[in-house]
Design a protein around this motif. Structure first.
Motif, mmCIF file in Angstrom:
data_model
loop_
_atom_site.group_PDB
_atom_site.id
_atom_site.type_symbol
_atom_site.label_atom_id
_atom_site.label_comp_id
_atom_site.label_asym_id
_atom_site.label_seq_id
_atom_site.Cartn_x
_atom_site.Cartn_y
_atom_site.Cartn_z
ATOM 1 N N ALA A 180 0.838 -1.210 0.000
ATOM 2 C CA ALA A 180 0.000 0.000 0.000
ATOM 3 C C ALA A 180 0.868 1.253 0.000
ATOM 4 O O ALA A 180 2.084 1.190 0.242
ATOM 5 N N HIS A 181 0.188 2.375 -0.245
ATOM 6 C CA HIS A 181 0.868 3.682 -0.244
ATOM 7 C C HIS A 181 1.459 4.019 1.113
ATOM 8 O O HIS A 181 2.268 4.916 1.223
ATOM 9 N N LYS A 182 1.028 3.328 2.168
ATOM 10 C CA LYS A 182 1.485 3.658 3.519
ATOM 11 C C LYS A 182 3.015 3.643 3.600
ATOM 12 O O LYS A 182 3.608 4.375 4.383
ATOM 13 N N ALA A 183 3.658 2.803 2.783
ATOM 14 C CA ALA A 183 5.121 2.700 2.803
ATOM 15 C C ALA A 183 5.782 4.048 2.491
ATOM 16 O O ALA A 183 6.847 4.362 3.049
ATOM 17 N N GLY A 225 -5.395 1.066 11.359
ATOM 18 C CA GLY A 225 -6.792 0.650 11.203
ATOM 19 C C GLY A 225 -6.824 -0.643 10.422
ATOM 20 O O GLY A 225 -6.987 -1.739 10.977
ATOM 21 N N ALA A 226 -6.587 -0.538 9.108
ATOM 22 C CA ALA A 226 -6.576 -1.727 8.266
ATOM 23 C C ALA A 226 -5.366 -2.615 8.561
ATOM 24 O O ALA A 226 -5.330 -3.774 8.178
ATOM 25 N N GLY A 227 -4.384 -2.054 9.221
ATOM 26 C CA GLY A 227 -3.173 -2.820 9.499
ATOM 27 C C GLY A 227 -2.059 -2.525 8.513
ATOM 28 O O GLY A 227 -0.899 -2.849 8.762
ATOM 29 N N GLN A 228 -2.394 -1.878 7.390
ATOM 30 C CA GLN A 228 -1.368 -1.606 6.377
ATOM 31 C C GLN A 228 -0.311 -0.650 6.917
ATOM 32 O O GLN A 228 0.878 -0.834 6.689
ATOM 33 N N HIS A 229 -0.763 0.388 7.621
ATOM 34 C CA HIS A 229 0.199 1.339 8.178
ATOM 35 C C HIS A 229 1.036 0.669 9.272
ATOM 36 O O HIS A 229 2.225 0.930 9.397
ATOM 37 N N GLY A 261 -0.045 7.889 10.678
ATOM 38 C CA GLY A 261 -0.172 7.211 9.386
ATOM 39 C C GLY A 261 -0.951 7.930 8.322
ATOM 40 O O GLY A 261 -1.107 7.419 7.215
ATOM 41 N N THR A 262 -1.455 9.117 8.627
ATOM 42 C CA THR A 262 -2.248 9.780 7.602
ATOM 43 C C THR A 262 -2.121 11.297 7.737
ATOM 44 O O THR A 262 -1.359 11.778 8.580
ATOM 45 N N VAL A 263 -2.860 12.015 6.888
ATOM 46 C CA VAL A 263 -2.684 13.475 6.839
ATOM 47 C C VAL A 263 -3.615 14.158 7.841
ATOM 48 O O VAL A 263 -4.300 15.119 7.507
ATOM 49 N N VAL A 302 -10.844 8.137 0.718
ATOM 50 C CA VAL A 302 -10.398 8.971 1.836
ATOM 51 C C VAL A 302 -10.771 8.353 3.173
ATOM 52 O O VAL A 302 -11.953 8.249 3.517
ATOM 53 N N GLY A 303 -9.730 7.900 3.881
ATOM 54 C CA GLY A 303 -9.902 7.582 5.295
ATOM 55 C C GLY A 303 -9.499 8.855 6.020
ATOM 56 O O GLY A 303 -10.267 9.811 6.146
ATOM 57 N N GLY A 304 -8.228 8.915 6.439
ATOM 58 C CA GLY A 304 -7.688 10.195 6.907
ATOM 59 C C GLY A 304 -7.415 11.115 5.731
ATOM 60 O O GLY A 304 -7.544 12.328 5.825
ATOM 61 N N GLY A 305 -6.982 10.517 4.624
ATOM 62 C CA GLY A 305 -6.782 11.311 3.401
ATOM 63 C C GLY A 305 -5.391 11.273 2.802
ATOM 64 O O GLY A 305 -5.089 12.074 1.908
ATOM 65 N N SER A 306 -4.524 10.328 3.226
ATOM 66 C CA SER A 306 -3.128 10.441 2.762
ATOM 67 C C SER A 306 -2.922 9.987 1.323
ATOM 68 O O SER A 306 -2.137 10.599 0.591
ATOM 69 N N ASN A 307 -3.621 8.920 0.881
ATOM 70 C CA ASN A 307 -3.399 8.546 -0.532
ATOM 71 C C ASN A 307 -4.059 9.582 -1.436
ATOM 72 O O ASN A 307 -3.545 9.888 -2.516
ATOM 73 N N ALA A 308 -5.178 10.164 -0.967
ATOM 74 C CA ALA A 308 -5.842 11.204 -1.761
ATOM 75 C C ALA A 308 -4.946 12.438 -1.876
ATOM 76 O O ALA A 308 -4.694 12.932 -2.980
ATOM 77 N N ALA A 341 -11.641 -1.259 6.866
ATOM 78 C CA ALA A 341 -11.154 -0.764 8.162
ATOM 79 C C ALA A 341 -10.415 0.565 8.024
ATOM 80 O O ALA A 341 -10.524 1.434 8.883
ATOM 81 N N GLY A 342 -9.690 0.741 6.937
ATOM 82 C CA GLY A 342 -8.863 1.945 6.776
ATOM 83 C C GLY A 342 -9.666 3.207 6.510
ATOM 84 O O GLY A 342 -9.120 4.308 6.538
ATOM 85 N N LEU A 343 -10.960 3.077 6.233
ATOM 86 C CA LEU A 343 -11.805 4.263 6.015
ATOM 87 C C LEU A 343 -12.740 4.510 7.191
ATOM 88 O O LEU A 343 -13.510 5.463 7.186
ATOM 89 N N LEU A 352 -10.101 -3.118 -0.133
ATOM 90 C CA LEU A 352 -11.475 -2.613 0.024
ATOM 91 C C LEU A 352 -11.482 -1.082 0.101
ATOM 92 O O LEU A 352 -12.407 -0.440 -0.403
ATOM 93 N N GLU A 353 -10.452 -0.513 0.728
ATOM 94 C CA GLU A 353 -10.380 0.954 0.804
ATOM 95 C C GLU A 353 -10.328 1.527 -0.612
ATOM 96 O O GLU A 353 -11.148 2.351 -1.011
ATOM 97 N N SER A 354 -9.356 1.047 -1.387
ATOM 98 C CA SER A 354 -9.165 1.550 -2.761
ATOM 99 C C SER A 354 -10.412 1.317 -3.606
ATOM 100 O O SER A 354 -10.711 2.114 -4.513
ATOM 101 N N GLN A 357 -5.142 3.234 -6.956
ATOM 102 C CA GLN A 357 -5.279 1.954 -6.247
ATOM 103 C C GLN A 357 -4.318 1.997 -5.067
ATOM 104 O O GLN A 357 -3.161 1.607 -5.167
ATOM 105 N N SER A 358 -4.836 2.477 -3.921
ATOM 106 C CA SER A 358 -3.958 2.764 -2.779
ATOM 107 C C SER A 358 -3.302 1.504 -2.207
ATOM 108 O O SER A 358 -2.224 1.588 -1.622
ATOM 109 N N GLY A 359 -3.961 0.357 -2.380
ATOM 110 C CA GLY A 359 -3.363 -0.846 -1.813
ATOM 111 C C GLY A 359 -3.925 -2.106 -2.436
ATOM 112 O O GLY A 359 -4.891 -2.060 -3.202
ATOM 113 N N ARG A 360 -3.324 -3.226 -2.073
ATOM 114 C CA ARG A 360 -3.790 -4.505 -2.614
ATOM 115 C C ARG A 360 -4.722 -5.182 -1.610
ATOM 116 O O ARG A 360 -4.644 -4.945 -0.401
#
Ligand SMILES: Cc1ncc(COP(=O)(O)O)c(C=O)c1O
Length: 408
Positions: A84-87, A110-114, A188-190, A230-236, A302-304, A349-351, A375-378
């Motif tokens: 995911a973009h979290k990296a 949240g989703a665990g990716q971060h 983990g987010t903006v 947009v969860g917190g909004g970082s990939n957006a 979960a990430g949203l 699911l977020e993406s 596509q923010s993540g797999r």
């Protein structure tokens, strides 16, 4: 510091007095790095060798044909290391941690990716790591919990409140107040207090810089629209950063959950559910009651599933630079199914929220039009949720057999 970090009325840094020197140090180190021309080069070189950047921009030919409208391009943040973009954000903050000489990192997830991305960074840079995660998310994102622990992190399930992301953030702040001299909080987010929204946007802007260059190369033009969940909004904020100065419509997609009338969603802006308030150190739209108590949110992703939204996005909504929409759980699951079948891609699911909204609109555009979906993540992490949503009998049997094998 108090006046900095505002985006119109949103943002700021509402932090306990005891954390002020820590935030000052972080802001100083970030500004020093940002004005050092070598730092961005060091960052992009690390992301190239460790995370496979630049991530490609994939033409979704079959989906484009299916909808018969705009040509759909997909920015492949799912191909980052850890999926995911979290990296992007985490490795950037890792470089700052090294500059500050701290030895321990903490994070919420949240989703665990971060959390996985932070635990990975900690393993690579030799740092101690603790991850706070709501108990509900621990249950629905077990594969990520497993990997965080294997990576050497301590995962702390948070049993307060709704036991999701906002509660994990509160717990991470509590830890930071007690351990600020040794510890950096890898938010983990903006969201959160200044400088986090600015700093995380800076690292995530690598997505938009690449996407702009790639879409021009591939199509000879700028896209009509760019979509991001947009969860917190970082990939957006990451992908939008590349197009903010261009005549490109930016579409932010929130979690419509069980529908905007159901009360079970996280559409703070698109669902008009958020009111302006101050919590978790910053000012934005929160889903809260009239006393300022945070309310429960719901999303299949979960990430949203979060009460607040980036102060920068709240500002860009106010200036009408970003259009907010919401996609329901049901729309998201069918967009995911279609994307898997048509393109062989498995978005998180977020993406899939961004895909769902793009699919609603693609057919109304023409073949000359281009849209980009981030596509923010797999989706591998979502296998339990998605298999349930697809009601897959083979998967149900597999789980039953596993359960029986453990009981025996
Ligand atoms: C794959 C993926 N996309 C999107 C998000 C939402 O976060 P953000 O809005 O900060 O991009 C998450 C959060 O965990 C995620 O894992």
């Amino acid at each position: 510091m108090k006046d900095r970090g505002y985006y119109s009325q949103f943002g700021g840094a509402f932090i306990p007095e005891i954390l002020v020197p820590t935030f000052d140090e972080l802001e100083r180190e970030f500004e020093k790095a940002r004005s050092d021309p070598n730092f961005w080069n060091e960052y992009t070189a690390l992301m190239a060798s460790y995370s496979g950047r630049p991530t490609p921009l994939t033409y979704a030919e079959n989906l484009s044909q299916h909808f018969g409208g705009a040509r759909i391009y997909i920015k492949r943040e799912d191909l980052n290391h850890t999926g995911a973009h979290k990296a992007n954000n985490v490795m950037g903050q890792g470089l700052l941690v090294q500059r500050m000489g701290k030895r321990r990192v903490i994070a919420e997830t949240g989703a665990g990716q971060h959390g996985v991305a932070t635990a990975t960074m900690a393993a690579k840079l030799g740092l101690e790591c603790t991850i706070y995660m709501g108990e509900v998310d621990v249950e629905r994102q077990r594969p990520n919990v497993f990997w965080m622990e294997q990576l050497g992190a301590t995962v702390v399930p948070v049993r307060e409140g709704s036991r999701t992301l906002k509660d994990a953030i509160n717990e991470a702040f509590r830890d930071w107040v007690s351990n600020m001299h040794t510890t950096h909080y890898v938010l983990g987010t903006v969201c959160g207090p200044h400088p986090f929204p600015t700093m995380v946007t800076y690292f995530q802007s690598i997505i938009g810089q690449e996407a702009r260059r790639q879409v021009l190369e591939a199509t000879g033009k700028l896209p009509e629209r760019v979509y991001a969940c947009v969860g917190g909004g970082s990939n957006a904020m990451g992908v939008f950063s590349g197009f903010l100065e261009d005549p490109v419509e930016l579409v932010a997609v929130e979690a419509g959950g069980k529908g905007l009338d159901s009360g079970a969603h996280a559409a703070r802006i698109a669902g008009n559910a958020g009111t302006v308030g101050i919590a978790q150190g910053y000012k934005t739209y929160f889903i809260q009651n009239t006393e300022g108590q945070m309310l429960d949110t719901h999303s299949v992703a979960a990430g949203l599933d979060y009460v607040g939204v980036s102060p920068i996005l709240a500002h860009l909504h106010g200036t009408k630079r970003v259009r907010f929409e919401a996609a329901t759980d049901a729309e998201v699951v069918s967009a995911l199914k279609l994307t898997i079948r048509k393109e062989g891609l498995i978005p998180a699911l977020e993406s899939s929220h961004a895909f769902a909204q793009a699919f609603k609109e693609a057919g109304d555009l023409s073949r000359d039009d281009v849209i980009v979906v981030n596509q923010s993540g797999r989706g591998d992490k979502d296998i339990f949720t998605v298999a349930d949503a697809f009601d897959d009998p083979g998967w149900r049997d597999f789980i039953r057999q596993k359960a029986e094998a453990y009981r025996a």
